[in-house]
Design a protein around this motif. Structure first.
Motif, mmCIF file in Angstrom:
data_model
loop_
_atom_site.group_PDB
_atom_site.id
_atom_site.type_symbol
_atom_site.label_atom_id
_atom_site.label_comp_id
_atom_site.label_asym_id
_atom_site.label_seq_id
_atom_site.Cartn_x
_atom_site.Cartn_y
_atom_site.Cartn_z
ATOM 1 N N ARG A 1 0.853 -1.185 0.000
ATOM 2 C CA ARG A 1 0.000 0.000 0.000
ATOM 3 C C ARG A 1 0.885 1.230 0.000
ATOM 4 N NH1 ARG A 1 -3.566 -2.710 -0.815
ATOM 5 N NH2 ARG A 1 -5.444 -3.265 0.316
ATOM 6 N N ARG A 2 0.451 2.198 -0.754
ATOM 7 C CA ARG A 2 1.162 3.482 -0.681
ATOM 8 C C ARG A 2 0.394 4.384 0.267
ATOM 9 N NH1 ARG A 2 -0.499 6.946 -4.129
ATOM 10 N NH2 ARG A 2 -0.496 5.410 -5.803
ATOM 11 N N VAL A 3 1.070 4.909 1.265
ATOM 12 C CA VAL A 3 0.378 5.743 2.254
ATOM 13 C C VAL A 3 1.121 7.055 2.388
ATOM 14 C CG1 VAL A 3 -0.346 5.920 4.645
ATOM 15 C CG2 VAL A 3 -0.361 3.695 3.514
ATOM 16 N N THR A 4 0.362 8.136 2.385
ATOM 17 C CA THR A 4 0.958 9.454 2.633
ATOM 18 C C THR A 4 0.567 9.911 4.036
ATOM 19 O OG1 THR A 4 0.675 9.934 0.300
ATOM 20 C CG2 THR A 4 1.196 11.786 1.723
ATOM 21 N N LEU A 5 1.564 10.275 4.810
ATOM 22 C CA LEU A 5 1.330 10.723 6.186
ATOM 23 C C LEU A 5 1.629 12.193 6.315
ATOM 24 C CD1 LEU A 5 3.171 7.822 8.023
ATOM 25 C CD2 LEU A 5 0.724 8.091 7.785
ATOM 26 N N ARG A 6 0.814 12.877 7.070
ATOM 27 C CA ARG A 6 1.086 14.269 7.345
ATOM 28 C C ARG A 6 1.441 14.404 8.824
ATOM 29 N NH1 ARG A 6 0.602 19.268 5.451
ATOM 30 N NH2 ARG A 6 0.397 20.850 7.066
ATOM 31 N N PHE A 7 2.624 14.933 9.068
ATOM 32 C CA PHE A 7 3.100 15.043 10.443
ATOM 33 C C PHE A 7 2.786 16.418 11.013
ATOM 34 C CE2 PHE A 7 5.512 11.160 10.885
ATOM 35 C CZ PHE A 7 5.687 10.774 9.576
ATOM 36 N N ASP A 8 2.584 16.457 12.365
ATOM 37 C CA ASP A 8 2.328 17.749 12.995
ATOM 38 C C ASP A 8 3.516 18.666 12.839
ATOM 39 O OD1 ASP A 8 0.755 15.990 15.744
ATOM 40 O OD2 ASP A 8 0.002 16.599 13.771
ATOM 41 N N LYS A 9 4.668 18.084 13.122
ATOM 42 C CA LYS A 9 5.868 18.911 13.040
ATOM 43 C C LYS A 9 6.651 18.535 11.785
ATOM 44 C CE LYS A 9 7.671 17.607 16.980
ATOM 45 N NZ LYS A 9 6.646 16.720 17.578
ATOM 46 N N ALA A 10 7.278 19.544 11.202
ATOM 47 C CA ALA A 10 8.096 19.240 10.015
ATOM 48 C C ALA A 10 9.322 18.437 10.430
ATOM 49 C CB ALA A 10 8.533 20.540 9.353
#
Lengths: 314, 552, 131
Positions: free
Chosen positions: A233-242
């Motif tokens: 699976r390809r998953v894109t995660l968005r993090f709170d902190k860069a």
């Protein structure tokens, strides 16, 4: 290493490579590779340049002797019994080394004598379909025409096993269609098998039943194409902190991205991805099925091997 | 590389360094030996020792054309990756030619100074001592024209071969003519320098053409082949063996046969000239009057007509070990190695094709010899038959009629026996074998001559003879058994074939013994040697070499 | 039969074939009772593995859209027109799911989305009046 056996074949495999290793000087070209191809399937062999695909194919043809392990084609050893094995194999190499001085009709007449199962009518059909001038000398043919000539003399006797080594490299799309068409026509005939190595992953995805990937001589994965695609699976995660580098999420590899958003491929432990992601302060913003291209790039990127070693998957 | 001069010199150095260094070393050692050991200084000893050096020199000359010369290629041999460099055509030609001239002239000068000059050659030989100053210049002219022929795009099939022959004739005939006319050394040298300058000009024209792409496309002569009907609708081959035999005859034995026969045919006009000359002025013994053997010009040409083709055939045997005679690599291409045909069958096809080639060559040789014979004067004919003088007329006629067959057998044997090495497809092994062979042959000559000069050692050898023979037979049997075992284990040859081979060999051994009996009264010594020399293992184990080549 | 498959779509090839054949059936471009091309022929046309085509045909058979007649090939099921409506709705439902997911991501409430739907329908209406 991910290996999936979707079905247990009742018939004996057409090709059985067991724990084969091969060294050239210091270089380890094949490292403990085991592959079995059941009859009636198409196996796509992928890997970077120098991963060992051609070396493996040469073992199948008996051009190389296995330094360790065994190779059995139709249950026979291609080095001990080359005549029985090779009379049922059709081979198209990357650069067909056909004799340049021969004319097309001479080539056909010459190769025909070696194969009992040669179908002259079929050969003629192919020759017309490929638009090969019988009087032309092979060295005057273009690269694509030469590939077609090589394909003709490999197909005309309807071999049980068709082996193609990077057949499409450097060829125009029309010749590639011919080659793909040949693969499909071969497999559509009962019981015939195809083994081909390619860099064009889109082609591998189209026609393969099974896929095996070599990296630096090791078998990275080998199984049904459908299973391989479903298990990634390809998953894109968005993090709170860069962040500057991706977190060590288990089962993830092929990280790309920067700053807040990072994308990776995950295999099989997707259920834990969400929990792990929240642990690192990220949420899933996109998911999808990767193409074989993406799986290939991710696996050869280097960070794949670390992820594979971390969890013993069988 | 800051300049074409340096770049090209580096390129040439990389290509010639191995043969150059080995040739130089060999030359120095040989020169020292000639100075220190007087026995070596006699020509009969030294000249055979020069054989490996000659091979080295030929190798060097081959590298000086920058790439291997392909006689049937239309395009220029000048490497394309150098043609596209930002250098003027003049410099691309001038520098390699300059280096080649220096290397060729230097090598020849050194060989001449250090070796040939030290030898005590009889005064009535073909090359007189005074010419030695000109030899390097001739070598320079030769190599520069070789470069011209290689670098000029010649779109006519085999045109390069014709050009090569013509330029060689020009260089050598010109020099011989000048020498006969009594020209002084300086004139000969200047003439050769002029030849080099002319070569430079031609080469510039040729390479300029190559840079523009001349010779890349075949001549429009191909339209003729399109007019021809599709070759009488040939039927398919009866068997794989028939197909492979067609391939061998069509592609592999064509060149050796043609070259060998040309060599023989070349002797024909020479022999006619020689005999005509002898008829007018009487035949002259070429060797000094006090020599025990007499050799006249017609006899020499006759020897050339027989030995020449055999040598040519032998030298081309290397090509037959490849799948395609004209291929650059000795390694078999995958197109060939995946044929569903056993290595034994491949070898059988090659041996059959070689048999055809040998027979054709022997036939041509016989015709040439017969015609030359008919043209010779009676005293020369008697000289030629001198070795057979002691035989009865019946035996003599028998031997003479069997000579063509003998020639065919010798040709076939020479090529067939070396196949086992050339079929391995390992270039280093082949090179080592070739040089070792040449070295061994010259050593054998030395040993023979030395024994000839030292009768005491000869007696000692003769007493040890039986023991030596037994040892040799044991070794031969052991090797043969091992080979046969390996062959049957790998299923390359059936047991029946092995038995047949042994029977055939026995038959040949008997024939050989019977044939040589009249020549050697002390046959007890000679016969075993001859039988031992009959090749068995080298022939029957040839499939093993091909098997090793195909499955690496 | 105009089908186009793309291996890089992310959707398995057999599924692409299933979807497109179902679309062709429901839009009436393949009539009920018409024969689908043999597996081998379609595989060669699309340049995909025949097993993939076989799988697609199996899926269609399970869904009831086609039926396999022994030794005679694969034919569109007679009840195709009945299923057509169900299929059409299923296809639309999938597209609506995608639309809803996006609108949620963009924080557009449902009412606004419905208004947008009506607005777009009005804009497209003159083109549809010819149907």
């Amino acid at each position: 290493m991910v290996t999936t056996a979707h079905h247990e074949p009742e018939e004996s495999p057409v090709l059985e490579i067991t724990e084969v290793s091969r060294r050239f000087g210091d270089k380890l070209a094949l490292d403990d590779v085991s592959i079995a191809i059941p009859p009636g399937t198409v196996l796509g062999l992928v890997g970077e340049n120098g991963a060992g695909k051609t070396t493996l194919i040469k073992h199948v043809l008996g051009l190389l002797k296995a330094q360790a392990g065994t190779v059995r084609v139709f249950g026979l050893d291609p080095v001990i019994e080359p005549v029985k094995v090779l009379s049922q194999i059709g081979y198209l190499s990357e650069e067909p080394d056909l004799p340049g001085w021969m004319r097309v009709h001479e080539l056909i007449r010459y190769v025909q004598a070696f194969y009992k199962t040669w179908d002259a009518k079929y050969a003629n059909e192919l020759r017309e379909q490929f638009a090969l001038d019988p009087k032309a000398r092979i060295k005057t043919l273009s690269k694509g025409q030469r590939a077609r000539a090589g394909l003709l003399v490999a197909l005309a006797y309807r071999p049980r096993l068709l082996v193609l080594d990077e057949p499409s490299s450097g060829l125009d799309p029309i010749v590639r269609r011919d080659i793909l068409g040949a693969i499909i026509r071969t497999i559509a005939d009962e019981g015939r098998t195809v083994l081909f190595s390619s860099h064009l992953l889109s082609e591998v995805e189209r026609v393969s039943d099974r896929v095996a990937m070599l990296k630096a001589g090791r078998l990275v994965f080998h199984g049904d194409l459908a299973d391989i695609k479903q298990s990634h699976r390809r998953v894109t995660l968005r993090f709170d902190k860069a962040i500057n580098s991706p977190p060590p999420l288990p089962g993830a590899f092929g990280w790309t991205g920067a700053g807040h958003e990072w994308t990776a491929l995950f295999d099989l432990q997707f259920e834990h991805v969400e929990t792990e992601a929240t642990r690192y302060g990220a949420e899933i913003v996109d998911r999808g099925s990767p193409t074989l291209d993406e799986i290939f790039f991710a696996r050869t990127g280097g960070n794949g091997s670390a992820a594979l070693a971390s969890h013993a998957q069988e | 590389m800051p300049s074409p001069a340096l770049g090209l010199s580096y390129y040439i150095w990389r290509r010639t360094r191995l043969p150059l260094i080995s040739a130089a070393l060999y030359l120095i050692i040989l020169a020292a030996a000639v100075q220190l050991i007087p026995a070596i200084a006699s020509p009969l000893v030294c000249v055979p020792l020069l054989a490996p050096l000659a091979a080295g020199v030929i190798a060097i000359l081959g590298t000086l054309t920058l790439e291997q010369v392909n006689f049937d290629a239309a395009a220029s041999v000048y490497p394309t990756h150098l043609l596209i460099r930002p250098a003027t055509t003049r410099s691309l030609v001038a520098w390699p030619m300059l280096y080649a001239v220096i290397i060729a002239a230097g090598t020849v000068a050194m060989i001449d100074r250090l070796l040939l000059n030290q030898l005590h050659l009889p005064s009535a030989t073909i090359e007189q001592r005074p010419i030695n100053v000109s030899l390097p210049f001739i070598a320079a002219a030769f190599i520069s024209w070789l470069q011209v022929v290689s670098w000029f795009p010649i779109p006519v099939p085999f045109g390069r071969l014709v050009a090569f022959t013509l330029t060689n004739l020009l260089v050598f005939a010109g020099n011989v003519g000048l020498y006969k006319a009594g020209a002084p050394q300086s004139i000969i040298a200047l003439a050769n320098v002029a030849l080099v300058a002319a070569a430079f000009a031609c080469a510039v024209v040729g390479v300029r053409g190559a840079r523009r792409g001349v010779g890349q496309t075949p001549l429009p002569l191909t339209f003729i082949t399109r007019l021809l009907p599709l070759q009488r609708n040939r039927r398919p081959f009866r068997s794989p063996a028939a197909a492979q035999l067609w391939f061998e005859c069509r592609r592999n034995i064509f060149a050796p046969t043609v070259f060998a026969c040309s060599m023989a045919l070349l002797a024909l006009p020479l022999s006619m000239l020689g005999s005509a000359h002898a008829r007018k002025t009487g035949s002259v013994n070429l060797l000094t009057p006090d020599a025990s053997i007499a050799i006249t010009a017609p006899i020499l040409i006759l020897a050339f007509a027989t030995a020449g083709p055999i040598l040519v055939f032998l030298s081309m045997a290397a090509g037959i070990g490849k799948f395609d005679f004209f291929a650059k690599e000795t390694r078999w291409p995958s197109f060939a190695t995946i044929h569903p045909m056993s290595s034994g069958d491949f070898v059988r096809a090659k041996l059959k094709a070689l048999a055809f080639a040998s027979l054709i060559t022997a036939a041509v040789m016989s015709i040439v010899v017969t015609i030359s014979w008919l043209g010779m004067i009676p005293s020369d004919r008697a000289l030629a038959l001198a070795p057979l003088a002691k035989m009865s007329p019946v035996t003599r006629t028998l031997v003479l009629s069997l000579l063509p067959l003998a020639a065919a057998l010798i040709n076939w044997r020479n090529a067939a026996v070396s196949l086992i090495v050339f079929l391995t497809g390992r270039p280093r092994l082949i090179t080592t074998f070739t040089f070792a062979n040449i070295a061994m042959i010259s050593l054998a000559f030395q040993a023979g001559y030395w024994l000839f000069k030292h009768p005491s050692h000869r007696a000692a050898l003769e007493s040890a003879f039986p023991a030596l023979i037994v040892i040799a037979i044991t070794i031969k049997l052991a090797v043969a058994t091992t080979a046969c075992r390996a062959l049957t284990h790998l299923q390359l040859i059936s047991r029946n074939a092995v038995v047949t081979a042994i029977l055939l060999w026995s038959v040949f051994a008997i024939i050989a013994a019977v044939t040589f009996h009249p020549f050697a009264p002390s046959s007890s010594k000679l016969i075993p040697i001859i039988i031992l020399m009959l090749p068995f293992t080298r022939l029957i184990a040839t499939p093993l070499a091909l098997h090793w080549n195909r499955h690496r | 039969m105009q089908i186009h498959v793309s291996p890089t779509d992310g959707i398995p090839i057999y599924l692409q074939i299933v979807n497109q054949i179902q679309y062709l059936i429901s839009s009436g471009r393949i009539a009920a009772g018409e024969e689908l091309p043999p597996i081998r022929v379609l595989a060669e046309q699309l340049l995909v593995n025949p097993n993939t085509v076989a799988r697609a045909y199996r899926e269609l058979e399970l869904a009831g859209a086609v039926e396999k007649r022994r030794t005679a090939g694969t034919y569109v099921a007679e009840g195709g027109s009945r299923l057509a409506r169900k299929e059409r709705l299923k296809i639309l439902a999938r597209r609506i799911d995608a639309l809803l997911a996006e609108s949620r991501q963009m924080n557009v409430p449902l009412d606004e989305l419905i208004d947008l739907l009506r607005q777009r329908d009005r804009v497209m209406a003159p083109a549809h009046s010819g149907d």
